[in-house]
Design an enzyme around this catalytic site. Structure first.
Site, short mmCIF file in Angstrom:
data_model
loop_
_atom_site.label_atom_id
_atom_site.label_comp_id
_atom_site.label_asym_id
_atom_site.label_seq_id
_atom_site.Cartn_x
_atom_site.Cartn_y
_atom_site.Cartn_z
N PRO A 2 0.99 -1.23 0.23
CA PRO A 2 -0.13 0.34 0.14
C PRO A 2 1.03 1.10 -0.06
O PRO A 2 1.60 1.71 0.68
CB PRO A 2 -1.07 -0.13 1.11
N GLU A 3 0.13 2.21 -0.72
CA GLU A 3 1.25 4.18 -0.32
C GLU A 3 0.58 4.42 0.63
O GLU A 3 -0.60 4.40 1.19
CB GLU A 3 1.11 4.00 -2.06
#
Ligand SMILES: [Zn+2]
Length: 283
Positions: A2-3
């Site tokens: 995930p960013e």
């Protein structure tokens, strides 16, 4: 992995639900997600009991859950890690790895991780910033992020702009998705050499990176993978508004040219061949 927007979505969810709560019991259901806690699984289960959470914090893609005593739990979400708050009578979801119960009752906090690249560990003295992630650069949402410093360092690097965007020690929080989206917004080829970037173009690129992540955050994170959900189990929907990432063969939203997918650093890069031409930047 995930960013920034996805991790910030998780952080906000946790901030609203665990801040100020005291741990009453910890149950580790699988040893692998606590492998970074070097004193071991049994220690992880006992050392957290009686501690009270302060507000969860984040730098880039990294999340930590500080305690009011100055220590913190460092949370690696890995590829598939997620938190859920659920009443203890709700049956465990598949791949539930850790359960934390609170002295004030329901709901409990569950860490779920299918692939188990993620995990939790205690970071002594890590409430302000865990030593394990002290080398990670500030992200564009950090009040102390200084654009001019990042622009200067970016232009000094002998690399490509996309590699620079992904360099977590230069600027944190950006992964493959938002790098490709920022480059598309800036009409820039991913392989352009950083030394060739004028200051104004470098600033523009960083502004687009921040903007695209802010849009994603407003939409509740990207749900390109059903494994990423916010703490109440609902997923984001920003993937509908991605311009290039994962859209090879589909028309560029700006010019209609089909988006292309090319190999990059063992992954893929998506770009519009017309808006982001190679020109002389490939070397
Ligand atoms: Zn285009």
């Amino acid at each position: 992995m995930p960013e920034l927007p996805e991790v910030e979505t998780v952080r906000r969810g946790l901030a609203a639900t665990i801040t100020g709560r005291t741990i009453a019991d910890v149950e580790v259901l699988h040893a692998r997600p606590v492998r970074r806690h070097l004193p071991g699984r049994d220690d992880f289960e006992t050392t957290l009991v009686g501690r009270t959470f302060a507000e969860p914090r984040r730098r880039g893609k990294y999340l930590w859950l500080p305690f009011v005593d100055g220590d913190a739990v460092l949370a690696h979400l890995g590829m598939s890690g997620q938190f859920r708050l659920e009443p203890s009578e709700v049956p465990e979801a598949p791949n539930t790895r850790i359960r934390l119960q609170f002295s004030d009752g329901e709901p409990e906090l569950r860490f779920i991780d299918q692939r188990m690249f993620g995990g939790l560990s205690l970071s002594p003295g890590g409430a302000e910033l865990p030593a394990e992630i002290a080398h990670i650069a500030r992200d564009p949402f950090d009040p102390e992020f200084v654009v001019s410093d990042v622009v200067r360092r970016l232009r000094q690097k002998r690399t490509s702009v996309k590699r620079a965007l992904l360099d977590q020690q230069l600027i944190s929080g950006i992964g493959n998705i938002y790098a490709d989206e920022a480059l598309w917004r800036a009409r820039m080829h991913y392989a352009r050499a950083t030394q060739t970037l004028p200051v104004a173009r470098a600033r523009e690129l960083l502004r687009h990176a921040a903007d695209v992540m802010r849009s994603a955050l407003d939409d509740g994170g990207t749900s390109f993978d059903s494994l990423y959900v916010s703490v109440n189990g609902s997923s984001g929907y920003f993937d509908r508004t991605l311009a290039v990432y994962g859209r090879d063969g589909q028309p560029c939203p700006r010019c209609g040219t089909p988006i292309v997918r090319e190999p990059f650093m063992n992954r893929s890069s998506y770009r519009c061949p017309r808006c982001q031409p190679a020109r002389l930047y490939l070397r």
